[in-house]
Design an enzyme around this catalytic site. Structure first.
Site, PDB file in Angstrom:
ATOM      1  N   HIS A   5      -2.698   6.015   6.937  1.00 16.93           N
ATOM      2  CA  HIS A   5      -4.018   5.864   7.168  1.00 16.93           C
ATOM      3  C   HIS A   5      -4.588   5.276   8.335  1.00 16.93           C
ATOM      4  O   HIS A   5      -3.817   4.433   8.774  1.00 16.93           O
ATOM      5  CB  HIS A   5      -4.756   5.420   5.789  1.00 16.93           C
ATOM      6  CG  HIS A   5      -4.689   4.017   5.569  1.00 16.93           C
ATOM      7  ND1 HIS A   5      -4.212   3.379   4.350  1.00 16.93           N
ATOM      8  CD2 HIS A   5      -4.982   2.792   6.543  1.00 16.93           C
ATOM      9  CE1 HIS A   5      -4.339   2.246   4.548  1.00 16.93           C
ATOM     10  NE2 HIS A   5      -4.829   1.783   5.770  1.00 16.93           N
TER      11      HIS A   5
ATOM     12  N   GLU B  17      -7.602   7.723   3.538  1.00 15.20           N
ATOM     13  CA  GLU B  17      -6.390   7.957   3.148  1.00 15.20           C
ATOM     14  C   GLU B  17      -6.036   9.544   3.047  1.00 15.20           C
ATOM     15  O   GLU B  17      -6.743  10.112   3.683  1.00 15.20           O
ATOM     16  CB  GLU B  17      -6.621   7.637   1.537  1.00 15.20           C
ATOM     17  CG  GLU B  17      -6.942   6.182   1.112  1.00 15.20           C
ATOM     18  CD  GLU B  17      -5.644   5.166   1.311  1.00 15.20           C
ATOM     19  OE1 GLU B  17      -4.946   5.386   2.287  1.00 15.20           O
ATOM     20  OE2 GLU B  17      -5.572   4.404   0.674  1.00 15.20           O
TER      21      GLU B  17
HETATM   22  C1  GLP Z   1      -6.205  -1.757   6.197  1.00 16.32           C
HETATM   23  C2  GLP Z   1      -7.318  -1.272   7.390  1.00 16.32           C
HETATM   24  C3  GLP Z   1      -6.669  -0.485   8.342  1.00 16.32           C
HETATM   25  C4  GLP Z   1      -5.376  -1.232   8.901  1.00 16.32           C
HETATM   26  C5  GLP Z   1      -4.211  -1.061   7.851  1.00 16.32           C
HETATM   27  C6  GLP Z   1      -3.048  -1.734   8.312  1.00 16.32           C
HETATM   28  O1  GLP Z   1      -5.998  -0.555   5.397  1.00 16.32           O
HETATM   29  N1  GLP Z   1      -8.223  -0.524   6.835  1.00 16.32           N
HETATM   30  O2  GLP Z   1      -7.295  -0.447   9.429  1.00 16.32           O
HETATM   31  O3  GLP Z   1      -4.925  -0.234   9.962  1.00 16.32           O
HETATM   32  O4  GLP Z   1      -4.964  -1.911   6.677  1.00 16.32           O
HETATM   33  O5  GLP Z   1      -3.017  -3.128   8.433  1.00 16.32           O
HETATM   34  P1  GLP Z   1      -1.896  -3.934   8.890  1.00 16.32           P
HETATM   35  O6  GLP Z   1      -2.193  -3.909  10.261  1.00 16.32           O
HETATM   36  O7  GLP Z   1      -2.281  -5.514   8.308  1.00 16.32           O
HETATM   37  O8  GLP Z   1      -0.526  -3.546   8.471  1.00 16.32           O
END
Ligand code: GLP
Length: 261
Positions: free
Chosen positions: A138, A143
């Site tokens: 995503h 999603e």
């Molecule tokens: C959340 C945010 C996304 C982000 C994702 C991954 O779902 N809405 O924008 O890319 O987390 O997070 P992380 O970078 O902590 O793995």
């Protein structure tokens, strides 16, 4: 699509930070698109360091975030507005009135989503949109099976994302809000430059599917294949499942410096 593979997460932050700094130096009123999650944190740290050293002034920039949880009080530390203020905008000198986040309070979510789209347009559109990637592919909170043309709207999180994000809620999946408002994939694709950052082995499958798999709503980040200026900046681990890894490395090594990313 350009794939840049660097040794570690800090180097990812430095490269993207310098790109954003150049953009703001050319246009102090730049409109930035910010992402939450842990992936962009080294980018934010790099920018904060530049501001603190006196080499960068972000106070004229405007920032739009991608998404927000529905149902958390604005004061909740994991509400994305609180998060981005804490990890970036306060220290970077971007005032609260220049920090735009989706409005999720009240009953008119549909109206507030439309107003968010309008606010982005009125600001002149996003010059550079920073993105992370979820383990299910995503972007924002779009999603799998999100329309590739989607606009800002409410979405329901998958069980995988609820489990991934439980770490921010005392490892208690029941505390993670089920609903969110997110910019759509169509909204994100309107940014003039889209920069996706990913680090760590846990992102390797999603990155490979997004970059080298088919364009499909099952992997929302694959929509970046449609964007005329998309840059994917990875550490070695996140890049480890890419088939054309040697090509990406040598192409970047041979790139004329003036091109930037
Ligand atoms: C959340 C945010 C996304 C982000 C994702 C991954 O779902 N809405 O924008 O890319 O987390 O997070 P992380 O970078 O902590 O793995």
């Amino acid at each position: 699509m350009e794939i840049v593979v660097l040794a570690d997460h800090v180097s990812v932050g430095e490269l993207v930070g310098s790109t954003i700094a150049d953009l703001v130096q050319n246009d102090p009123a730049t409109v930035l698109g910010l992402a939450t999650g842990s992936s962009p944190l080294p980018v934010y740290q790099d920018l904060i360091d530049r501001v603190e050293r006196g080499g960068l002034d972000l106070s004229g920039a405007t920032a739009f975030t991608l998404d927000e949880y529905v149902g958390l009080p604005p004061s909740h530390p994991e509400a994305y507005r609180s998060f981005i203020r804490r990890v970036f905008t306060l220290a970077a000198g971007i005032s609260d009135d220049r920090l735009k986040t989706p409005e999720v309070a009240g009953s008119d979510i549909v109206g507030s989503c439309a107003r968010y789209e309008q606010a982005i347009r009125s600001a002149g559109g996003v010059a550079l949109q920073l993105l992370g990637i979820g383990s299910d592919g995503h972007i924002g909170f779009n999603e799998p099976t999100s329309s590739l043309g989607s606009r800002t709207r409410m979405k329901t999180l998958t069980d995988q994302t609820l489990a991934d994000n439980a770490r921010f809620f005392d490892d208690d999946i029941d505390q993670v809000p089920n609903h969110v408002v997110t910019q759509g994939i169509g909204t994100i694709l309107e940014a003039r430059h889209v920069v996706l950052v990913a680090a760590g082995q846990s992102k390797a499958d999603a990155v490979a599917a997004a970059v080298e798999g088919p364009l499909t709503a099952m992997v929302p980040a694959s929509a970046l294949q449609l964007h005329p200026h998309a840059t994917i900046v990875l550490d070695d681990a996140a890049a480890s499942k890419l088939t054309l890894l040697d090509y990406y490395r040598s192409a970047y090594a041979r790139k004329p410096e003036w091109q930037g990313i």
